[in-house]
Design a protein around this motif. Structure first.
Motif, PDB file in Angstrom:
ATOM      1  N   GLY A   1       0.794  -1.222   0.000  1.00  0.00           N
ATOM      2  CA  GLY A   1       0.000   0.000   0.000  1.00  0.00           C
ATOM      3  C   GLY A   1       0.821   1.264   0.000  1.00  0.00           C
ATOM      4  O   GLY A   1       0.311   2.349  -0.301  1.00  0.00           O
ATOM      5  N   ARG A   2       2.092   1.150   0.340  1.00  0.00           N
ATOM      6  CA  ARG A   2       2.969   2.324   0.365  1.00  0.00           C
ATOM      7  C   ARG A   2       3.618   2.610  -0.992  1.00  0.00           C
ATOM      8  O   ARG A   2       4.369   3.583  -1.114  1.00  0.00           O
ATOM      9  N   LEU A   3       3.337   1.769  -1.983  1.00  0.00           N
ATOM     10  CA  LEU A   3       3.997   1.892  -3.283  1.00  0.00           C
ATOM     11  C   LEU A   3       3.007   2.287  -4.374  1.00  0.00           C
ATOM     12  O   LEU A   3       1.803   2.031  -4.255  1.00  0.00           O
ATOM     13  N   PRO A   4       3.503   2.869  -5.483  1.00  0.00           N
ATOM     14  CA  PRO A   4       2.627   3.123  -6.633  1.00  0.00           C
ATOM     15  C   PRO A   4       2.391   1.818  -7.400  1.00  0.00           C
ATOM     16  O   PRO A   4       3.264   1.350  -8.128  1.00  0.00           O
ATOM     17  N   ILE A   5       1.225   1.250  -7.201  1.00  0.00           N
ATOM     18  CA  ILE A   5       0.841  -0.008  -7.849  1.00  0.00           C
ATOM     19  C   ILE A   5      -0.395   0.246  -8.699  1.00  0.00           C
ATOM     20  O   ILE A   5      -1.362   0.862  -8.229  1.00  0.00           O
ATOM     21  N   GLY A   6      -0.360  -0.225  -9.934  1.00  0.00           N
ATOM     22  CA  GLY A   6      -1.497  -0.014 -10.822  1.00  0.00           C
ATOM     23  C   GLY A   6      -2.718  -0.806 -10.405  1.00  0.00           C
ATOM     24  O   GLY A   6      -3.792  -0.256 -10.137  1.00  0.00           O
ATOM     25  N   VAL A   7      -2.542  -2.126 -10.338  1.00  0.00           N
ATOM     26  CA  VAL A   7      -3.650  -3.026 -10.034  1.00  0.00           C
ATOM     27  C   VAL A   7      -3.151  -4.113  -9.100  1.00  0.00           C
ATOM     28  O   VAL A   7      -2.053  -4.640  -9.273  1.00  0.00           O
TER      29      VAL A   7
END
Length: 345
Positions: free
Chosen positions: A80-86
């Motif tokens: 949740g702390r990272l830029p994740i698309g999906v």
């Protein structure tokens, strides 16, 4: 190879300045940290409130255990702390579209083999990292060959993380003193031909003829066409089966069969078969459905199931040959449990 080389150091060395590779690095590091917390829970078992008791069923109909839910929460918190698309989890019905501009997306099985929890057998976590597509909802319709990285963690006598970023396979072992993963196997290669097979033989009567015939060849041993004796292994935990194959070779078969609900196989393509196939191929092995290369398959649905046959390349090629050329197979109804069978009488 240095025993002191940590996962973080290895990831830094491989990522370089490329933004996509650095996104993969950060995601693997977060997954590794989550796995350490999950390892702590599995090692404490009932002392941590982990009983292995059912909590109901997930949206795909499988029994959901208490640690399935805990592991899913732990991984989501870490990512949740990272830029994740999906995000796509085996425990959830639908995709979580988080950031359409993020370069990578992740599918994961938070706790593979959870039916083994209360028997003190190995369980694990499996993950697959994909590039996010222009339409994020279509990210996990890409073929397995599009994966940027894949890995799994085995929570066993040691906690081990197996990883590929598309340039071979490394194995890391958790150092519980420093709470870091350290490199213990570099550029792992699966022996091309081995004399171990893993399959649930109680389902023989439901198998298709090529699978029955291949297993019969194995159990005939030195007296049969293989010219050597085989050992059978079956743990019922995909991560444990895969780790054994990486270490000493062999073949794992979870085929489709005639039972209701098993006609198209049972393992999930996105969360299990795709990442395992990527790892196995990167280690010199093969992974097929019987007739089709796993990494060539584009999922038609998020929770699609497939047969999975993987392991030493020559063993897998023999099974593929039997599916494509049935006339080379032995008599399909040869008695597995009779003379020259699995249990000699």
């Amino acid at each position: 190879m240095s025993q002191e080389l940590t996962l973080q150091q290895r990831l830094e060395a491989c990522a370089g300045p490329d933004p996509l590779h650095r996104a993969v690095k950060d995601a693997v590091a977060a997954l590794a940290q989550a796995s350490i917390e999950i390892s702590d829970l599995t090692s404490r078992g009932a002392l941590a409130g982990i009983t292995g008791q059912a909590r109901g069923r997930n949206t795909d109909g499988d029994v959901q255990k208490d640690l399935d839910v805990r592991a899913d929460d732990i991984i989501r918190a870490a990512l949740g702390r990272l830029p994740i698309g999906v995000l796509a989890s085996e425990e959830m019905a639908d995709l979580d579209i988080l950031d359409a501009n993020a370069p990578i997306s992740i599918a994961f099985d938070p706790l593979d083999g959870s039916s083994n929890i209360n028997t003190n057998m190995s369980v694990g976590t499996i993950f697959s990292i994909m590039p996010t597509t222009a339409d994020p909802s279509a990210t996990f319709t890409q073929p397995g060959s599009a994966q940027l990285a894949a890995g799994f963690v085995v929570y066993g006598p040691q906690t081990s993380l197996v990883l590929t970023i598309g340039h071979g396979v490394d194995i890391f072992t958790l150092d519980r003193d420093s709470r870091e993963y350290k490199l213990t196997g570099s550029m792992v290669q699966i022996p091309p031909d081995a004399n171990e097979f893993a399959i649930n033989s109680s389902n023989r009567r439901h198998w298709d003829a090529p699978v029955r015939s291949y297993i019969e060849e194995c159990v005939m041993g030195a007296e049969g066409p293989c010219g050597k004796d085989f050992n059978m292994r079956w743990i019922g935990s995909l991560v444990a089966e895969a780790f054994r194959i990486l270490v000493r070779g062999g073949i794992f078969l979870y085929p489709s069969d005639g039972r209701r609900g098993y006609e198209e196989g049972r393992l999930r393509l996105v969360y299990e078969a795709h990442p395992m196939a990527f790892i196995v191929e990167q280690a010199g092995g093969g992974a097929i459905t019987g007739r089709t290369r796993i990494l060539d398959i584009s999922p038609a649905s998020l929770h699609q199931r497939v047969p999975l046959i993987m392991g030493s390349i020559k063993n897998v090629q023999r099974v593929e040959h039997m599916h494509s050329q049935p006339e080379v197979a032995l008599e399909a109804n040869a008695p597995l449990f009779g003379h020259r069978g699995l249990f000699r009488i």
